[in-house]
Design a protein around this motif. Structure first.
Motif, PDB file in Angstrom:
ATOM      1  N   MET A   1       4.310  16.384  -2.798  1.00  0.00           N
ATOM      2  CA  MET A   1       2.881  16.201  -2.882  1.00  0.00           C
ATOM      3  C   MET A   1       2.594  14.783  -3.378  1.00  0.00           C
ATOM      4  O   MET A   1       3.209  14.319  -4.332  1.00  0.00           O
ATOM      5  N   ILE A   2       1.655  14.126  -2.731  1.00  0.00           N
ATOM      6  CA  ILE A   2       1.257  12.768  -3.115  1.00  0.00           C
ATOM      7  C   ILE A   2      -0.231  12.796  -3.466  1.00  0.00           C
ATOM      8  O   ILE A   2      -1.043  13.334  -2.714  1.00  0.00           O
ATOM      9  N   THR A   3      -0.576  12.211  -4.598  1.00  0.00           N
ATOM     10  CA  THR A   3      -1.968  12.119  -5.009  1.00  0.00           C
ATOM     11  C   THR A   3      -2.295  10.668  -5.352  1.00  0.00           C
ATOM     12  O   THR A   3      -1.404   9.831  -5.490  1.00  0.00           O
ATOM     13  N   VAL A   4      -3.584  10.404  -5.512  1.00  0.00           N
ATOM     14  CA  VAL A   4      -4.066   9.069  -5.883  1.00  0.00           C
ATOM     15  C   VAL A   4      -4.847   9.197  -7.180  1.00  0.00           C
ATOM     16  O   VAL A   4      -5.623  10.136  -7.363  1.00  0.00           O
ATOM     17  N   LYS A   5      -4.633   8.226  -8.050  1.00  0.00           N
ATOM     18  CA  LYS A   5      -5.307   8.220  -9.339  1.00  0.00           C
ATOM     19  C   LYS A   5      -5.557   6.775  -9.752  1.00  0.00           C
ATOM     20  O   LYS A   5      -4.785   5.893  -9.398  1.00  0.00           O
ATOM     21  N   ARG A   6      -6.603   6.580 -10.519  1.00  0.00           N
ATOM     22  CA  ARG A   6      -6.860   5.239 -11.055  1.00  0.00           C
ATOM     23  C   ARG A   6      -5.905   4.946 -12.212  1.00  0.00           C
ATOM     24  O   ARG A   6      -5.649   5.805 -13.043  1.00  0.00           O
ATOM     25  N   ILE A   7      -5.396   3.744 -12.250  1.00  0.00           N
ATOM     26  CA  ILE A   7      -4.490   3.318 -13.312  1.00  0.00           C
ATOM     27  C   ILE A   7      -5.194   3.339 -14.671  1.00  0.00           C
ATOM     28  O   ILE A   7      -4.560   3.463 -15.706  1.00  0.00           O
ATOM     29  N   TYR A   8      -6.514   3.250 -14.667  1.00  0.00           N
ATOM     30  CA  TYR A   8      -7.289   3.238 -15.905  1.00  0.00           C
ATOM     31  C   TYR A   8      -7.450   4.638 -16.502  1.00  0.00           C
ATOM     32  O   TYR A   8      -7.833   4.770 -17.662  1.00  0.00           O
ATOM     33  N   ASP A   9      -7.165   5.676 -15.722  1.00  0.00           N
ATOM     34  CA  ASP A   9      -7.221   7.040 -16.233  1.00  0.00           C
ATOM     35  C   ASP A   9      -5.955   7.319 -17.026  1.00  0.00           C
ATOM     36  O   ASP A   9      -4.881   6.813 -16.688  1.00  0.00           O
ATOM     37  N   PRO A  10      -6.058   8.132 -18.073  1.00  0.00           N
ATOM     38  CA  PRO A  10      -4.858   8.393 -18.880  1.00  0.00           C
ATOM     39  C   PRO A  10      -3.786   9.142 -18.084  1.00  0.00           C
ATOM     40  O   PRO A  10      -4.107   9.971 -17.233  1.00  0.00           O
ATOM     41  N   PRO A  11      -2.528   8.836 -18.353  1.00  0.00           N
ATOM     42  CA  PRO A  11      -1.439   9.569 -17.699  1.00  0.00           C
ATOM     43  C   PRO A  11      -1.507  11.056 -18.065  1.00  0.00           C
ATOM     44  O   PRO A  11      -1.939  11.413 -19.157  1.00  0.00           O
ATOM     45  N   GLY A  65     -12.714   0.959   8.570  1.00  0.00           N
ATOM     46  CA  GLY A  65     -11.954   1.301   9.774  1.00  0.00           C
ATOM     47  C   GLY A  65     -11.068   0.160  10.237  1.00  0.00           C
ATOM     48  O   GLY A  65      -9.893   0.362  10.572  1.00  0.00           O
ATOM     49  N   GLU A  66     -11.609  -1.040  10.244  1.00  0.00           N
ATOM     50  CA  GLU A  66     -10.826  -2.221  10.631  1.00  0.00           C
ATOM     51  C   GLU A  66      -9.742  -2.508   9.590  1.00  0.00           C
ATOM     52  O   GLU A  66      -8.623  -2.875   9.939  1.00  0.00           O
ATOM     53  N   PHE A  67     -10.082  -2.328   8.320  1.00  0.00           N
ATOM     54  CA  PHE A  67      -9.099  -2.508   7.254  1.00  0.00           C
ATOM     55  C   PHE A  67      -7.938  -1.534   7.453  1.00  0.00           C
ATOM     56  O   PHE A  67      -6.763  -1.914   7.351  1.00  0.00           O
ATOM     57  N   ARG A  68      -8.249  -0.270   7.762  1.00  0.00           N
ATOM     58  CA  ARG A  68      -7.215   0.742   7.991  1.00  0.00           C
ATOM     59  C   ARG A  68      -6.286   0.309   9.124  1.00  0.00           C
ATOM     60  O   ARG A  68      -5.064   0.354   8.989  1.00  0.00           O
ATOM     61  N   THR A  69      -6.860  -0.136  10.225  1.00  0.00           N
ATOM     62  CA  THR A  69      -6.064  -0.561  11.378  1.00  0.00           C
ATOM     63  C   THR A  69      -5.151  -1.717  11.018  1.00  0.00           C
ATOM     64  O   THR A  69      -3.955  -1.713  11.347  1.00  0.00           O
ATOM     65  N   ARG A  70      -5.692  -2.705  10.333  1.00  0.00           N
ATOM     66  CA  ARG A  70      -4.892  -3.876   9.958  1.00  0.00           C
ATOM     67  C   ARG A  70      -3.794  -3.518   8.955  1.00  0.00           C
ATOM     68  O   ARG A  70      -2.666  -4.002   9.053  1.00  0.00           O
ATOM     69  N   TYR A  71      -4.128  -2.658   7.997  1.00  0.00           N
ATOM     70  CA  TYR A  71      -3.136  -2.272   6.988  1.00  0.00           C
ATOM     71  C   TYR A  71      -2.029  -1.428   7.621  1.00  0.00           C
ATOM     72  O   TYR A  71      -0.847  -1.624   7.330  1.00  0.00           O
ATOM     73  N   HIS A 107      -6.533   1.560  -0.085  1.00  0.00           N
ATOM     74  CA  HIS A 107      -5.267   1.475   0.650  1.00  0.00           C
ATOM     75  C   HIS A 107      -4.321   2.626   0.335  1.00  0.00           C
ATOM     76  O   HIS A 107      -3.498   2.985   1.167  1.00  0.00           O
ATOM     77  N   ALA A 108      -4.421   3.237  -0.841  1.00  0.00           N
ATOM     78  CA  ALA A 108      -3.525   4.348  -1.174  1.00  0.00           C
ATOM     79  C   ALA A 108      -3.799   5.567  -0.290  1.00  0.00           C
ATOM     80  O   ALA A 108      -2.865   6.251   0.123  1.00  0.00           O
ATOM     81  N   THR A 109      -5.058   5.825   0.022  1.00  0.00           N
ATOM     82  CA  THR A 109      -5.365   6.958   0.903  1.00  0.00           C
ATOM     83  C   THR A 109      -4.852   6.684   2.315  1.00  0.00           C
ATOM     84  O   THR A 109      -4.374   7.595   2.993  1.00  0.00           O
ATOM     85  N   ILE A 110      -4.926   5.443   2.737  1.00  0.00           N
ATOM     86  CA  ILE A 110      -4.378   5.055   4.044  1.00  0.00           C
ATOM     87  C   ILE A 110      -2.863   5.238   4.018  1.00  0.00           C
ATOM     88  O   ILE A 110      -2.273   5.749   4.974  1.00  0.00           O
TER      89      ILE A 110
END
Length: 119
Positions: A1-11, A65-71, A107-110
């Motif tokens: 399982m992969i999730t995304v979290k802000r680095i500013y949120d506590p571990p 959308g363009e950012f997603r394609t380029r990344y 970019h993490a969701t992409i």
């Protein structure tokens, strides 16, 4: 399982293996507070792409959308992709850490979608 979290949120204990996927170290976060297992900056968008996407914050939604394609094009030849793929297979949970506020348009969701569609 992969999730995304802000680095500013506590571990949290359920974060699993914590991977910072930003090219730049986040402002105001000490390495101790970040509590990361790996900083995989090579997997982040190139400096040029990041600057293009963030040049006008009011248009980020329109340009996503363009950012997603380029990344995704960058990821096709990025040598860090296999490393992250291996981490997701060897750890039951991987949390991708980002400094951006928007947890939907980043970019993490992409990257998560890319890993699931490009085995």
């Amino acid at each position: 399982m992969i999730t995304v979290k802000r680095i500013y949120d506590p571990p949290a204990p359920d974060d699993g293996f914590r991977v910072l996927v930003d090219r730049l170290w986040p402002r105001g976060v000490s390495k101790a507070r970040a509590d990361i297992d790996l900083w995989l900056k090579e997997i982040a968008p190139s400096t040029e792409l990041r600057r293009w996407f963030h040049q006008d914050p009011s248009l980020e939604g329109e340009h996503f959308g363009e950012f997603r394609t380029r990344y995704e094009h960058e990821l096709d030849t990025n040598p860090a992709v296999p490393q992250l793929r291996t981490l997701t297979k060897t750890h039951p949970r991987v949390t991708l850490l980002v400094s951006i506020r928007d947890l939907e348009l980043n970019h993490a969701t992409i990257l998560i979608a890319y890993l699931s569609t490009h085995p």
